[in-house]
Design an enzyme around this catalytic site. Structure first.
Site, PDB file in Angstrom:
ATOM      1  N   ARG A 177       1.368  -1.125   0.082  1.00  0.00           N
ATOM      2  CA  ARG A 177      -0.348   0.307   0.023  1.00  0.00           C
ATOM      3  C   ARG A 177       1.109   0.921   0.302  1.00  0.00           C
ATOM      4  O   ARG A 177       1.061   1.788  -1.027  1.00  0.00           O
ATOM      5  CB  ARG A 177      -1.258   0.001   1.228  1.00  0.00           C
ATOM      6  CG  ARG A 177      -2.541   1.144   0.844  1.00  0.00           C
ATOM      7  CD  ARG A 177      -1.650   2.545   1.742  1.00  0.00           C
ATOM      8  NE  ARG A 177      -1.456   2.703   3.217  1.00  0.00           N
ATOM      9  CZ  ARG A 177      -0.630   3.172   3.091  1.00  0.00           C
ATOM     10  NH1 ARG A 177      -0.747   4.704   2.502  1.00  0.00           N
ATOM     11  NH2 ARG A 177      -0.179   3.885   4.797  1.00  0.00           N
TER      12      ARG A 177
ATOM     13  N   CYS B 299       8.882   8.852  -2.775  1.00  0.00           N
ATOM     14  CA  CYS B 299       8.167   9.518  -3.873  1.00  0.00           C
ATOM     15  C   CYS B 299       8.876   9.275  -5.041  1.00  0.00           C
ATOM     16  O   CYS B 299       9.981   9.863  -5.412  1.00  0.00           O
ATOM     17  CB  CYS B 299       8.452  10.930  -3.881  1.00  0.00           C
ATOM     18  SG  CYS B 299       7.339  12.049  -5.081  1.00  0.00           S
TER      19      CYS B 299
END
Lengths: 328, 328
Positions: free
Chosen positions: B33, B257
């Site tokens: 996730r 990221c």
């Protein structure tokens, strides 16, 4: 800074905690030596720019270079030239690593009297690194200590492979303790425990520290961690909790082997400063100045540095992190 | 595992230590996730290979996916398809993240009744991440809790930006405590404190944990750290010393990221397992199996993972490390 709170209830899990931290620590910057030793040689001018930037961080102990064979460590072949420049910065405690009495003579002649000398706790690493057994390496301590002391300096014995050896496996605690005791008996003023290959963990850190300090009462014991397996800062935290105030670190985390891409080197000075200062432990270093020194260092070595904090851009928070769905 | 030794002498520095560690912890794998949510979408087949490898690690809690808007998080648009496959692995406690009651309905309908719901402690992050204030986000807790409980499940509220916010700066402890208390009052069975942007440090970890646990007695509190600034494992160590036994981590450290090169993501499962297991804390995970899962994950996402331990090749010691002069 002491955080201590005892919880009243006890259940199947430990639900009490003690996070005891010293008020201040004394970091030694080792980027100029352990950081650069495996790099392609950096020109003297660039080294002086690094030194200028490192001095500006506020760090008061810098390992400036290593007086070793230029064939073994070509990156530090300019040790004498570097040493000749150190007097321009007054307020720093300079030290240098030596590999034998000959190196100690060179260092003292070059004006550096506070010496470090590596003794590997394991014979396998000692032979690979220095071409002799642990006992043979210890045999040189009295002469090196005498040279340092004769010049008004001191000798720190860095015990390499204090926890693990790449050749001999796990180093028994008793073996490292024996080396520590022998080094002090032979004239070492100070000890440093080196996690040479970055394998130790917090529990092993505190167990070895405790054993060495009990064997060598009154002798300061520092730590030298590598972050190869992501445990370096946690080990530093454990050591600091154990009362250690002398820690080695390297600007930008420099010190990874260039032949093992991705392998991190020494714990990064900026990460250590960030972790400790934000936890209320004074380091005397300015984080922004360390990051500036990392930029100078990156330019000098010509490749990316491993430090996560440096790559994240420092303490400041990248705004873009938040513009996604469901982050946690 | 408890290491405790009181030293008799006290000087200007702290020379006593306590390293109190629990006997075991319960890791939650969040790579499926938090790890994947910012990646380019991974095909279902590759996700199932990841799940197979993760189950084989021995981890007993896996956050399987997130039931959120496919537009906001295209990488997890296949949540229903993933959930439909989970029954093939019996011995795992599956959970999923939801962003609102609609997501909770989807999750429960898909057979996942143990839910996580993010509430940002700071309004700035809450608005950027979820398009509403902290108070508005808290307002949905009763309905989501009701849906989870009605399906025989549970609700964990993950408090994002528990320490710092990229928009609002430092989050006051009192604010995070208020959110925690409100979440529990509204029906949360469990809490998790998220260091969303990887800025916290050990002292702040234990201070916030202490405050939240005193405000919410009886409610389990876990931690979710990012390793953006190299402090993630040290924070985990501090949390574990504070008695926390529920920790999130991500295989390979996945979760950085992709638009901020070099920024590390969640703390890496293999580094956490290594640090804890070698310190005598049982995790139930097999390190080699986690490294194998990291290889599967790296293949699935198609780029290098940030984990230092993984890149170093695991616990084994690279022999080449030693064949240099004067290493320490």
């Amino acid at each position: 800074m002491v955080v201590r709170r005892r919880r009243r209830t006890r259940g199947p899990t430990v639900n009490e905690f003690d996070l005891v931290l010293p008020a201040a620590v004394d970091i030694r910057e080792v980027g100029m030596r352990d950081g650069l030793q495996l790099e392609a040689p950096v020109p003297l001018d660039a080294k002086l720019e690094m030194l200028e930037a490192l001095v500006a961080t506020g760090v008061r102990r810098i390992e400036a270079t290593s007086f070793v064979s230029p064939r073994a460590v070509p990156a530090l072949a300019d040790a004498d030239a570097v040493a000749a420049e150190l007097s321009r910065w007054g307020d720093v405690h300079w030290s240098a690593l030596v590999a034998n009495p000959r190196g100690a003579v060179r260092a003292v002649d070059a004006g550096v009297a506070d010496l470090e000398y590596v003794v590997s706790a394991s014979d396998g690493h000692s032979r690979a690194n220095a071409g002799r057994s642990t006992a043979e390496a210890l045999g040189a301590v009295p002469e090196i200590a005498g040279l340092a002391h004769g010049a008004g300096g001191s000798l720190e014995v860095v015990i390499a492979t204090a926890w693990d050896c790449p050749f001999d496996g796990r180093t028994p605690i008793g073996r490292t303790v024996d080396v520590a005791r022998a080094a002090v008996t032979a004239g070492a003023d100070q000890l440093c425990l080196g996690d040479t290959i970055g394998t130790t963990v917090p529990l092993r850190v505190v167990l070895l520290l405790d054993a060495v300090r009990r064997a060598c009462p009154g002798t300061p014991v520092g730590v030298h961690f590598h972050d190869t397996r992501g445990t370096g800062q946690a080990n530093a935290l454990a050591a600091v909790q154990a009362g250690v105030t002398q820690l080695d670190s390297s600007v930008g985390g420099l010190g990874g082997c260039p032949f093992a891409p991705g392998a991190s080197g020494n714990i990064a000075t900026e990460e250590l400063v960030y972790l400790l200062e934000e936890s209320g432990v004074r380091t005397g270093l300015d984080l922004d100045a360390v990051l500036a020194a990392a930029r100078v260092t990156e330019h000098a070595v010509g490749h990316e540095l491993p430090s996560s904090l440096y790559r994240a851009g420092g303490r400041s928070v990248p705004r873009g992190d938040a513009v996604v769905g469901s982050t946690s």
